[in-house]
Scaffold this active site. Sequence first.
Site, PDB file in Angstrom:
ATOM      1  N   TRP A  10      56.424  39.797  24.342  1.00  0.00           N
ATOM      2  CA  TRP A  10      55.694  39.302  23.166  1.00  0.00           C
ATOM      3  C   TRP A  10      54.192  39.443  23.324  1.00  0.00           C
ATOM      4  O   TRP A  10      53.490  39.801  22.369  1.00  0.00           O
ATOM      5  CB  TRP A  10      56.108  37.874  22.819  1.00  0.00           C
ATOM      6  CG  TRP A  10      57.504  37.873  22.271  1.00  0.00           C
ATOM      7  CD1 TRP A  10      58.617  37.348  22.856  1.00  0.00           C
ATOM      8  CD2 TRP A  10      57.953  38.486  21.050  1.00  0.00           C
ATOM      9  NE1 TRP A  10      59.722  37.598  22.070  1.00  0.00           N
ATOM     10  CE2 TRP A  10      59.345  38.287  20.962  1.00  0.00           C
ATOM     11  CE3 TRP A  10      57.315  39.195  20.030  1.00  0.00           C
ATOM     12  CZ2 TRP A  10      60.116  38.765  19.892  1.00  0.00           C
ATOM     13  CZ3 TRP A  10      58.075  39.664  18.957  1.00  0.00           C
ATOM     14  CH2 TRP A  10      59.449  39.444  18.897  1.00  0.00           C
ATOM     15  N   ASP A  55      50.133  31.970  21.396  1.00  0.00           N
ATOM     16  CA  ASP A  55      51.350  32.215  20.613  1.00  0.00           C
ATOM     17  C   ASP A  55      52.415  31.261  21.142  1.00  0.00           C
ATOM     18  O   ASP A  55      53.080  31.548  22.136  1.00  0.00           O
ATOM     19  CB  ASP A  55      51.792  33.673  20.769  1.00  0.00           C
ATOM     20  CG  ASP A  55      53.172  33.923  20.151  1.00  0.00           C
ATOM     21  OD1 ASP A  55      53.738  32.996  19.538  1.00  0.00           O
ATOM     22  OD2 ASP A  55      53.669  35.055  20.291  1.00  0.00           O
ATOM     23  N   LYS A  95      62.261  28.473  15.766  1.00  0.00           N
ATOM     24  CA  LYS A  95      62.831  28.005  17.036  1.00  0.00           C
ATOM     25  C   LYS A  95      62.764  26.474  17.084  1.00  0.00           C
ATOM     26  O   LYS A  95      63.780  25.813  16.941  1.00  0.00           O
ATOM     27  CB  LYS A  95      62.104  28.642  18.207  1.00  0.00           C
ATOM     28  CG  LYS A  95      62.261  30.174  18.187  1.00  0.00           C
ATOM     29  CD  LYS A  95      61.076  30.864  18.752  1.00  0.00           C
ATOM     30  CE  LYS A  95      60.976  32.329  18.433  1.00  0.00           C
ATOM     31  NZ  LYS A  95      62.138  33.155  18.657  1.00  0.00           N
TER      32      LYS A  95
HETATM   33  C1  LIG Z   1      56.831  34.328  21.662  1.00  0.00           C
HETATM   34  C2  LIG Z   1      57.127  35.038  20.380  1.00  0.00           C
HETATM   35  N1  LIG Z   1      56.118  35.605  19.706  1.00  0.00           N
HETATM   36  C3  LIG Z   1      56.331  36.266  18.552  1.00  0.00           C
HETATM   37  C4  LIG Z   1      57.581  36.382  18.013  1.00  0.00           C
HETATM   38  C5  LIG Z   1      57.763  37.111  16.718  1.00  0.00           C
HETATM   39  O1  LIG Z   1      57.917  36.168  15.726  1.00  0.00           O
HETATM   40  P1  LIG Z   1      58.224  36.537  14.217  1.00  0.00           P
HETATM   41  O2  LIG Z   1      59.570  37.157  14.192  1.00  0.00           O
HETATM   42  O3  LIG Z   1      58.145  35.192  13.546  1.00  0.00           O
HETATM   43  O4  LIG Z   1      57.162  37.469  13.740  1.00  0.00           O
HETATM   44  C6  LIG Z   1      58.665  35.799  18.665  1.00  0.00           C
HETATM   45  C7  LIG Z   1      60.023  35.908  18.075  1.00  0.00           C
HETATM   46  O5  LIG Z   1      61.024  35.655  18.664  1.00  0.00           O
HETATM   47  C8  LIG Z   1      58.426  35.122  19.882  1.00  0.00           C
HETATM   48  O6  LIG Z   1      59.443  34.558  20.546  1.00  0.00           O
END
Ligand SMILES: Cc1ncc(COP(=O)(O)O)c(C=O)c1O
Length: 360
Positions: free
Chosen positions: A102, A172, A196
């Site tokens: 991520w 994040d 989540k």
């Molecule tokens: C730590 C993290 N950042 C970003 C995301 C991406 O999120 P989104 O699908 O809401 O764009 C996720 C999705 O699982 C994640 O776990």
Amino acid sequence: MSRVFNFSAGPAALPEPVLQRAQAEWMDFRGAGMSVMEMSHRGKTFMQVAEKAENDLRTLLAVPEDYAVLFLQGGATGQFAAVPLNLRNGSQGMDYIDTGAWSGKAIKEAQKYGPVNIVASSQSHGYASIPDPATWKLDPDAAYVHYTPNETIGGVEFHFVPDTGTVPLVADMSSTILSRPLEVSRYGVIYAGAQKNIGPAGLTLVIVRRDLLERKSPTVPAVFDYALQTKNDSMYNTPPTLAWYLSGLVFEWLLELGGLAAMGEINRRKAGKLYHFVDNSEFYRNPVEPSARSWMNVPFILADDALDGSFLKQAAEAGLSGLKGHRSVGGMRASLYNAVPEAAVDTLVEFMADFEQRHA
Ligand SMILES: Cc1ncc(COP(=O)(O)O)c(C=O)c1O
């Protein structure tokens, strides 16, 4: 009706009392004669829902007054772009800490908007640890420092808040927010996709220190413009009303449970039980350095990956769902978000012990 124990990484389990309450309010929302998703977001009924959700979230996280709370759309992925567009106006570089999938995606997106410095990376350790802060090459003139407190795929978590001096820290928190108390004042911006620990998919939470609101680039899209959305109480355009309402119910559920200190204790126990079992087994293994293990996402591999298919099949038969590891890493992953009860972990551990006995 039978509900499974849901270990999905996201969209993930929601608290049953929240689902029951939403069901009870579904057809006629608090006497309005319509459901909550059929009414104007600017009407009195929804405005009360929106305000209560924000106030309850502020109470849960003890958000200081000098922070704005935004309920936006576009997911955490939208924020990968929104962060550079809001916090950088000029030629400054942006510092990023690379700890896995991520943070890697956040880096790739930020690179579209300006120079990104990767100040630390755990790539050479297979993303199984957190780089030692003593080795980070932070730029004192950077627009901000970005990190991913919990890597959902790798199951790697920071158990400390990085010290970035006067450079704003951006986090994040998609897969760890609300899992325990948090010191908001240590951050410039916190963002999280809701699906989540907050509520259903479709809502993105952003908490931003107000003195950062005017730094934005002139090209920031209106829907991602923190200052504009703050001025409009997150209603510059139509917000995701249903997700906002449901998230508000989750916040109420957390407050009734005793808030984030109480939730944090439960989460510590849940994760502790699973790691303890895995560590004492010859059959299962968690690849993450113990000091960096996630409370929320616990990856584990079986001694023989030829057994993965039957593990998942038998787990599903035992009412244990969502255990397949991310397609990029394989193996298994149990996500232990707030709404996953301790009984789910107990049942999982029992199942794993039984499976081991039959296959080791
Ligand atoms: C730590 C993290 N950042 C970003 C995301 C991406 O999120 P989104 O699908 O809401 O764009 C996720 C999705 O699982 C994640 O776990």
